[in-house]
Design a protein around this motif. Structure first.
Motif, PDB file in Angstrom:
ATOM      1  N   MET A   1      75.358  23.280 -34.782  1.00 27.67           N
ATOM      2  CA  MET A   1      75.303  24.379 -33.834  1.00 27.67           C
ATOM      3  C   MET A   1      76.577  24.345 -32.999  1.00 27.67           C
ATOM      4  N   ALA A   2      77.231  25.467 -32.897  1.00 24.57           N
ATOM      5  CA  ALA A   2      78.472  25.541 -32.123  1.00 24.57           C
ATOM      6  C   ALA A   2      78.151  25.557 -30.635  1.00 24.57           C
ATOM      7  N   ALA A   3      79.020  24.933 -29.857  1.00 20.86           N
ATOM      8  CA  ALA A   3      78.844  24.908 -28.398  1.00 20.86           C
ATOM      9  C   ALA A   3      79.119  26.293 -27.831  1.00 20.86           C
ATOM     10  N   ALA A   4      78.274  26.718 -26.925  1.00 16.37           N
ATOM     11  CA  ALA A   4      78.448  28.034 -26.308  1.00 16.37           C
ATOM     12  C   ALA A   4      79.334  27.908 -25.082  1.00 16.37           C
ATOM     13  N   ILE A  90      88.221  30.279 -16.623  1.00 20.71           N
ATOM     14  CA  ILE A  90      87.244  29.214 -16.446  1.00 20.71           C
ATOM     15  C   ILE A  90      86.233  29.333 -17.579  1.00 20.71           C
ATOM     16  N   ARG A  91      85.830  28.208 -18.103  1.00 19.50           N
ATOM     17  CA  ARG A  91      84.853  28.167 -19.180  1.00 19.50           C
ATOM     18  C   ARG A  91      83.748  27.204 -18.779  1.00 19.50           C
ATOM     19  N   ILE A  92      82.518  27.554 -19.132  1.00 18.71           N
ATOM     20  CA  ILE A  92      81.413  26.640 -18.887  1.00 18.71           C
ATOM     21  C   ILE A  92      80.630  26.455 -20.178  1.00 18.71           C
ATOM     22  N   SER A  93      80.129  25.260 -20.363  1.00 11.47           N
ATOM     23  CA  SER A  93      79.299  24.957 -21.515  1.00 11.47           C
ATOM     24  C   SER A  93      78.003  24.362 -21.009  1.00 11.47           C
ATOM     25  N   TYR A  94      76.901  24.916 -21.437  1.00 10.12           N
ATOM     26  CA  TYR A  94      75.618  24.396 -21.014  1.00 10.12           C
ATOM     27  C   TYR A  94      74.961  23.598 -22.130  1.00 10.12           C
ATOM     28  N   TRP A  95      75.726  23.223 -23.138  1.00 11.74           N
ATOM     29  CA  TRP A  95      75.266  22.305 -24.170  1.00 11.74           C
ATOM     30  C   TRP A  95      75.795  20.920 -23.805  1.00 11.74           C
ATOM     31  N   PRO A  96      75.060  19.856 -24.101  1.00 11.73           N
ATOM     32  CA  PRO A  96      75.568  18.509 -23.788  1.00 11.73           C
ATOM     33  C   PRO A  96      76.973  18.321 -24.370  1.00 11.73           C
ATOM     34  N   HIS A  97      77.904  17.887 -23.534  1.00 15.99           N
ATOM     35  CA  HIS A  97      79.307  17.772 -23.938  1.00 15.99           C
ATOM     36  C   HIS A  97      79.769  16.320 -23.855  1.00 15.99           C
ATOM     37  N   ALA A 104      72.159  16.121 -20.840  1.00 16.08           N
ATOM     38  CA  ALA A 104      71.521  17.429 -20.934  1.00 16.08           C
ATOM     39  C   ALA A 104      71.346  18.093 -19.571  1.00 16.08           C
ATOM     40  N   ASP A 105      71.580  17.358 -18.480  1.00 14.60           N
ATOM     41  CA  ASP A 105      71.412  17.907 -17.125  1.00 14.60           C
ATOM     42  C   ASP A 105      72.748  18.245 -16.481  1.00 14.60           C
ATOM     43  N   THR A 106      73.801  18.356 -17.289  1.00 16.78           N
ATOM     44  CA  THR A 106      75.155  18.511 -16.757  1.00 16.78           C
ATOM     45  C   THR A 106      75.879  19.687 -17.404  1.00 16.78           C
ATOM     46  N   ILE A 107      76.497  20.509 -16.570  1.00 17.00           N
ATOM     47  CA  ILE A 107      77.276  21.660 -17.029  1.00 17.00           C
ATOM     48  C   ILE A 107      78.735  21.234 -17.123  1.00 17.00           C
ATOM     49  N   HIS A 108      79.364  21.487 -18.258  1.00 17.11           N
ATOM     50  CA  HIS A 108      80.771  21.166 -18.463  1.00 17.11           C
ATOM     51  C   HIS A 108      81.597  22.389 -18.066  1.00 17.11           C
ATOM     52  N   VAL A 109      82.516  22.213 -17.122  1.00 15.92           N
ATOM     53  CA  VAL A 109      83.357  23.304 -16.624  1.00 15.92           C
ATOM     54  C   VAL A 109      84.814  22.961 -16.927  1.00 15.92           C
ATOM     55  N   ILE A 110      85.546  23.928 -17.488  1.00 16.92           N
ATOM     56  CA  ILE A 110      86.970  23.735 -17.801  1.00 16.92           C
ATOM     57  C   ILE A 110      87.752  24.855 -17.132  1.00 16.92           C
ATOM     58  N   THR A 111      88.845  24.500 -16.455  1.00 17.89           N
ATOM     59  CA  THR A 111      89.672  25.497 -15.779  1.00 17.89           C
ATOM     60  C   THR A 111      91.092  25.477 -16.344  1.00 17.89           C
ATOM     61  N   GLY A 112      91.692  26.642 -16.402  1.00 14.61           N
ATOM     62  CA  GLY A 112      93.048  26.776 -16.919  1.00 14.61           C
ATOM     63  C   GLY A 112      93.048  27.588 -18.198  1.00 14.61           C
ATOM     64  N   MET A 113      93.922  27.242 -19.112  1.00 15.55           N
ATOM     65  CA  MET A 113      94.035  27.908 -20.401  1.00 15.55           C
ATOM     66  C   MET A 113      94.015  26.845 -21.483  1.00 15.55           C
ATOM     67  N   PRO A 114      93.589  27.189 -22.703  1.00 21.99           N
ATOM     68  CA  PRO A 114      93.624  26.201 -23.780  1.00 21.99           C
ATOM     69  C   PRO A 114      95.009  25.553 -23.886  1.00 21.99           C
ATOM     70  N   ASN A 115      95.015  24.253 -24.017  1.00 25.96           N
ATOM     71  CA  ASN A 115      96.247  23.445 -24.088  1.00 25.96           C
ATOM     72  C   ASN A 115      97.063  23.480 -22.806  1.00 25.96           C
TER      73      ASN A 115
END
Length: 127
Positions: A1-4, A90-97, A104-115
């Motif tokens: 399953m791909a991460a959303a 900003i990107r967020i992933s609600y799948w375990p990262h 499973a109780d943690t949201i992964h947040v990424i800021t900026g641009m790919p690379n």
């Protein structure tokens, strides 16, 4: 399953790699299960229902919820950057990262641009 992943533009704060932050002042968010304003260094400006924020790398944040019974795969968290140009996102992933230990109780947040991840302040809400 791909991460959303969800992309939302707005303002975000930056943080120091590996730094953990304890919750700051209480936030007023009567219709949210959890919400926070997170500074660029990963520290919490104010929050409700957020256990902690850690920063495993530049532009990457792990937002842990206090309520361990919430199923993130059934929620619709929203994050918005603060104090930034439209150059970054900003990107967020609600799948375990893996960055967040696969929790499973943690949201992964990424800021900026790919690379080109950058530390930026952001707000996050879990309705």
């Amino acid at each position: 399953m791909a991460a959303a992943l969800t992309l939302v533009t707005g303002g975000v704060c930056a943080g120091v790699a590996g730094a953990a932050a304890a919750p700051g002042a209480k936030a007023t968010a009567p219709y949210a299960q959890a919400a926070a304003v997170v500074n660029a260094d990963g520290s919490i400006n104010r929050s409700k229902g957020i256990g902690s924020v850690t920063k495993p790398a530049v532009g990457k944040y792990c937002v842990e919820l206090e309520d361990k019974d919430l199923d993130l795969t059934k929620l619709v968290p929203v994050a918005t950057l603060q104090y930034t140009s439209f150059e970054y996102g900003i990107r967020i992933s609600y799948w375990p990262h893996p960055d967040c230990g696969g929790r499973a109780d943690t949201i992964h947040v990424i800021t900026g641009m790919p690379n080109k991840w950058v530390d930026q302040a952001f707000g996050i809400v879990v309705p």
